[in-house]
Design an enzyme around this catalytic site. Sequence first.
Site, short mmCIF file in Angstrom:
data_model
loop_
_atom_site.label_atom_id
_atom_site.label_comp_id
_atom_site.label_asym_id
_atom_site.label_seq_id
_atom_site.Cartn_x
_atom_site.Cartn_y
_atom_site.Cartn_z
CB CYS A 212 -0.91 -0.05 1.22
SG CYS A 212 -1.79 1.48 1.57
CB CYS B 172 0.23 1.85 4.07
SG CYS B 172 -1.48 1.28 3.89
#
Length: 117
Positions: free
Chosen positions: A32, A35
Amino acid sequence: MKSTIEINEANFETEVLKASQPVVVDFWAEWCGPCKMLAPALEEIANEQAGRVKVAKINVDDNPGLAARYGIRSIPTLLYFTHGELRGQTIGAAGKQAILAKLETFSPAAATTLSGA
């Protein structure tokens, strides 16, 4: 030095639900991009607020049960706990100040120490 705590099914209750201080739980995954953008801000908060706020990370790929338990459909998602109670969430890569501001709403006694005032 890594100040965030890795959380899994085995230590979730102890580290999050039974924590004596507010806990920010970051639901994330290795793949991600947002993230990864959020991670440095969380590390800074963990370092600067050590002893006042706990920052925990849950890899959704490794812990799908916890992600399902809290209805995580998008990552990164931050969940905010105080005294074992889910108090709020932030979906997406929030900035450090936004995270601190959200924490202040759940922990009024710590508001001055969190903001540095």
